[in-house]
Motif scaffolding. Sequence first.
Motif, PDB file in Angstrom:
ATOM      1  N   ASP A 165     -19.333  -5.911  10.942  1.00  0.00           N
ATOM      2  CA  ASP A 165     -19.614  -6.999  11.871  1.00  0.00           C
ATOM      3  C   ASP A 165     -18.390  -7.884  12.119  1.00  0.00           C
ATOM      4  OD1 ASP A 165     -19.661  -7.967   9.322  1.00  0.00           O
ATOM      5  OD2 ASP A 165     -21.410  -9.248   9.606  1.00  0.00           O
ATOM      6  N   GLY A 166     -17.206  -7.406  11.747  1.00  0.00           N
ATOM      7  CA  GLY A 166     -15.991  -8.069  12.197  1.00  0.00           C
ATOM      8  C   GLY A 166     -15.516  -9.235  11.345  1.00  0.00           C
ATOM      9  N   VAL A 167     -15.766  -9.187  10.050  1.00  0.00           N
ATOM     10  CA  VAL A 167     -15.187 -10.196   9.153  1.00  0.00           C
ATOM     11  C   VAL A 167     -13.996  -9.562   8.429  1.00  0.00           C
ATOM     12  CG1 VAL A 167     -15.558 -11.731   7.189  1.00  0.00           C
ATOM     13  CG2 VAL A 167     -17.390 -11.357   8.855  1.00  0.00           C
ATOM     14  N   ALA A 168     -12.806 -10.098   8.693  1.00  0.00           N
ATOM     15  CA  ALA A 168     -11.589  -9.523   8.132  1.00  0.00           C
ATOM     16  C   ALA A 168     -11.449  -9.883   6.659  1.00  0.00           C
ATOM     17  CB  ALA A 168     -10.375 -10.018   8.912  1.00  0.00           C
ATOM     18  N   HIS A 169     -10.979  -8.919   5.893  1.00  0.00           N
ATOM     19  CA  HIS A 169     -10.654  -9.158   4.496  1.00  0.00           C
ATOM     20  C   HIS A 169      -9.168  -8.856   4.300  1.00  0.00           C
ATOM     21  CE1 HIS A 169     -11.547  -9.959   0.383  1.00  0.00           C
ATOM     22  NE2 HIS A 169     -11.157  -8.785  -0.028  1.00  0.00           N
ATOM     23  N   LEU A 170      -8.567  -9.492   3.318  1.00  0.00           N
ATOM     24  CA  LEU A 170      -7.138  -9.299   3.050  1.00  0.00           C
ATOM     25  C   LEU A 170      -6.921  -9.495   1.565  1.00  0.00           C
ATOM     26  CD1 LEU A 170      -4.151  -9.059   4.074  1.00  0.00           C
ATOM     27  CD2 LEU A 170      -4.168 -11.550   4.292  1.00  0.00           C
ATOM     28  N   VAL A 171      -6.175  -8.585   0.963  1.00  0.00           N
ATOM     29  CA  VAL A 171      -5.910  -8.709  -0.459  1.00  0.00           C
ATOM     30  C   VAL A 171      -4.651  -7.908  -0.806  1.00  0.00           C
ATOM     31  CG1 VAL A 171      -7.309  -6.747  -1.247  1.00  0.00           C
ATOM     32  CG2 VAL A 171      -7.178  -8.785  -2.666  1.00  0.00           C
ATOM     33  N   PRO A 172      -3.821  -8.400  -1.720  1.00  0.00           N
ATOM     34  CA  PRO A 172      -2.674  -7.609  -2.173  1.00  0.00           C
ATOM     35  C   PRO A 172      -3.097  -6.669  -3.288  1.00  0.00           C
ATOM     36  CG  PRO A 172      -2.531  -9.879  -3.020  1.00  0.00           C
ATOM     37  CD  PRO A 172      -3.858  -9.756  -2.334  1.00  0.00           C
ATOM     38  N   LEU A 173      -2.657  -5.427  -3.204  1.00  0.00           N
ATOM     39  CA  LEU A 173      -3.038  -4.417  -4.190  1.00  0.00           C
ATOM     40  C   LEU A 173      -1.844  -3.561  -4.584  1.00  0.00           C
ATOM     41  CD1 LEU A 173      -6.353  -3.041  -2.583  1.00  0.00           C
ATOM     42  CD2 LEU A 173      -6.168  -4.578  -4.544  1.00  0.00           C
ATOM     43  N   SER A 174      -1.866  -3.067  -5.805  1.00  0.00           N
ATOM     44  CA  SER A 174      -0.923  -2.036  -6.218  1.00  0.00           C
ATOM     45  C   SER A 174      -1.168  -0.778  -5.385  1.00  0.00           C
ATOM     46  CB  SER A 174      -1.134  -1.687  -7.693  1.00  0.00           C
ATOM     47  OG  SER A 174      -0.901  -2.813  -8.501  1.00  0.00           O
ATOM     48  N   PHE A 175      -0.171   0.072  -5.261  1.00  0.00           N
ATOM     49  CA  PHE A 175      -0.356   1.304  -4.483  1.00  0.00           C
ATOM     50  C   PHE A 175       0.593   2.385  -4.986  1.00  0.00           C
ATOM     51  CE2 PHE A 175       3.506   1.773  -2.004  1.00  0.00           C
ATOM     52  CZ  PHE A 175       4.093   0.532  -2.169  1.00  0.00           C
ATOM     53  N   ALA A 176       0.336   3.593  -4.500  1.00  0.00           N
ATOM     54  CA  ALA A 176       1.295   4.694  -4.666  1.00  0.00           C
ATOM     55  C   ALA A 176       1.379   5.454  -3.339  1.00  0.00           C
ATOM     56  CB  ALA A 176       0.853   5.622  -5.785  1.00  0.00           C
ATOM     57  N   ASP A 225       1.976   9.421  -1.976  1.00  0.00           N
ATOM     58  CA  ASP A 225       2.062  10.810  -2.453  1.00  0.00           C
ATOM     59  C   ASP A 225       2.824  11.706  -1.475  1.00  0.00           C
ATOM     60  OD1 ASP A 225       0.385  11.372  -0.348  1.00  0.00           O
ATOM     61  OD2 ASP A 225      -1.302  12.069  -1.555  1.00  0.00           O
ATOM     62  N   GLY A 226       3.494  11.081  -0.499  1.00  0.00           N
ATOM     63  CA  GLY A 226       4.232  11.846   0.494  1.00  0.00           C
ATOM     64  C   GLY A 226       3.474  11.959   1.809  1.00  0.00           C
ATOM     65  N   GLU A 227       2.152  11.778   1.720  1.00  0.00           N
ATOM     66  CA  GLU A 227       1.302  11.858   2.919  1.00  0.00           C
ATOM     67  C   GLU A 227       0.312  10.710   3.013  1.00  0.00           C
ATOM     68  OE1 GLU A 227      -0.598  15.715   4.268  1.00  0.00           O
ATOM     69  OE2 GLU A 227       0.212  16.288   2.316  1.00  0.00           O
ATOM     70  N   HIS A 228      -0.056  10.193   1.847  1.00  0.00           N
ATOM     71  CA  HIS A 228      -1.089   9.155   1.803  1.00  0.00           C
ATOM     72  C   HIS A 228      -0.621   7.947   1.006  1.00  0.00           C
ATOM     73  CE1 HIS A 228      -3.244  13.091   1.837  1.00  0.00           C
ATOM     74  NE2 HIS A 228      -3.850  12.513   2.865  1.00  0.00           N
ATOM     75  N   LEU A 229      -1.052   6.803   1.455  1.00  0.00           N
ATOM     76  CA  LEU A 229      -0.964   5.609   0.649  1.00  0.00           C
ATOM     77  C   LEU A 229      -2.229   5.575  -0.213  1.00  0.00           C
ATOM     78  CD1 LEU A 229       0.850   2.677   2.036  1.00  0.00           C
ATOM     79  CD2 LEU A 229      -1.007   2.205   0.466  1.00  0.00           C
ATOM     80  N   VAL A 230      -2.047   5.445  -1.507  1.00  0.00           N
ATOM     81  CA  VAL A 230      -3.157   5.555  -2.451  1.00  0.00           C
ATOM     82  C   VAL A 230      -3.446   4.188  -3.056  1.00  0.00           C
ATOM     83  CG1 VAL A 230      -4.012   6.727  -4.507  1.00  0.00           C
ATOM     84  CG2 VAL A 230      -2.370   7.897  -2.990  1.00  0.00           C
ATOM     85  N   LEU A 231      -4.693   3.759  -2.937  1.00  0.00           N
ATOM     86  CA  LEU A 231      -5.147   2.503  -3.538  1.00  0.00           C
ATOM     87  C   LEU A 231      -6.131   2.819  -4.653  1.00  0.00           C
ATOM     88  CD1 LEU A 231      -5.988   0.492  -0.266  1.00  0.00           C
ATOM     89  CD2 LEU A 231      -3.796   0.593  -1.496  1.00  0.00           C
ATOM     90  N   ALA A 232      -6.250   1.921  -5.610  1.00  0.00           N
ATOM     91  CA  ALA A 232      -7.267   2.050  -6.659  1.00  0.00           C
ATOM     92  C   ALA A 232      -8.069   0.758  -6.681  1.00  0.00           C
ATOM     93  CB  ALA A 232      -6.614   2.285  -8.011  1.00  0.00           C
ATOM     94  N   THR A 233      -9.352   0.882  -6.409  1.00  0.00           N
ATOM     95  CA  THR A 233     -10.205  -0.310  -6.340  1.00  0.00           C
ATOM     96  C   THR A 233     -11.552   0.004  -6.971  1.00  0.00           C
ATOM     97  OG1 THR A 233     -10.889   0.415  -4.138  1.00  0.00           O
ATOM     98  CG2 THR A 233      -9.171  -1.269  -4.229  1.00  0.00           C
ATOM     99  N   GLU A 234     -12.308  -1.045  -7.239  1.00  0.00           N
ATOM    100  CA  GLU A 234     -13.655  -0.840  -7.756  1.00  0.00           C
ATOM    101  C   GLU A 234     -14.575  -0.475  -6.586  1.00  0.00           C
ATOM    102  OE1 GLU A 234     -14.349  -3.386 -11.568  1.00  0.00           O
ATOM    103  OE2 GLU A 234     -13.177  -4.600 -10.181  1.00  0.00           O
ATOM    104  N   PRO A 235     -15.551   0.390  -6.840  1.00  0.00           N
ATOM    105  CA  PRO A 235     -16.391   0.897  -5.745  1.00  0.00           C
ATOM    106  C   PRO A 235     -17.090  -0.208  -4.953  1.00  0.00           C
ATOM    107  CG  PRO A 235     -16.798   2.156  -7.746  1.00  0.00           C
ATOM    108  CD  PRO A 235     -15.912   1.001  -8.133  1.00  0.00           C
TER     109      PRO A 235
END
Lengths: 150, 150
Positions: free
Chosen positions: B33-44, B46-56
Amino acid sequence: MEESRSPEQRKADALAKLHATHADVWVASSSADGVAHLVPLSFAWDGEHLVLATEPDALTTRNILAAGRARLGLGGTRDVVMIDAVLARTVPAADAGDVADGYAAQADWDPRSAGGDFVFTLLRPERIQVWREVNEIAGRTIMRRGRWTV
Amino acid sequence: MEESRSPEQRKADALAKLHATHADVWVASSSADGVAHLVPLSFAWDGEHLVLATEPDALTTRNILAAGRARLGLGGTRDVVMIDAVLARTVPAADAGDVADGYAAQADWDPRSAGGDFVFTLLRPERIQVWREVNEIAGRTIMRRGRWTV
């Protein structure tokens, strides 16, 4: 990791970032159908509102007008002031008077003399969260429903 | 203001940021419904994808699963790599194998041993824009529709 700051210190640090000159803020907004936008923008703080200057047809402008809100990240990824804000009003640059003067003084850039067509967007913080790393996740909220908790 | 970089230099700088260790990315996502979220996260990367790790159940996870996309900002506000990415897939941390090993090596943090329940989200860049200041707005797009333009 640094020691966890007190709520008072976090508020002081947040205000310092809000008053910083020639700084930028990460602005996240969303279209009505849920496509997130993100862009770094110059800003000013008038004591109550975070003030942005954008072109009327920019995605950020259109998203904030439609949604009535934005989420704003000040500082670095490990020294964050995260602000959920609601739209208070917009003012065309040419009619903005004090708002434009305050913005030009803090942002060190004056949309009125930049050529093109700019509008000021005034956003009122509803929630402010301040944290550096994991040890500061607890106690990160220093404003709720528009009121400082400290 | 520094001199405008060549497209080749911008690509090299973007790849350097994608391969940086122990770094964070600003992740903008939106609810349906169009509510923006923003947060800084660690990442990796893999050469093709930006990988995030978050809680489900984190807002970022739920938003990206629902929208199938995110917008990601790497670097500082005046040295930006802006990535529009689509969801490729998610993998529970316990089943992630190589993805989890690569993430742990680059992010210097291993969700598998962090306690709690994490999921890896793999995002494939569709558009990448690289700029520092106004003089680099022109020519900022170095990937379009998933293909490097340079």
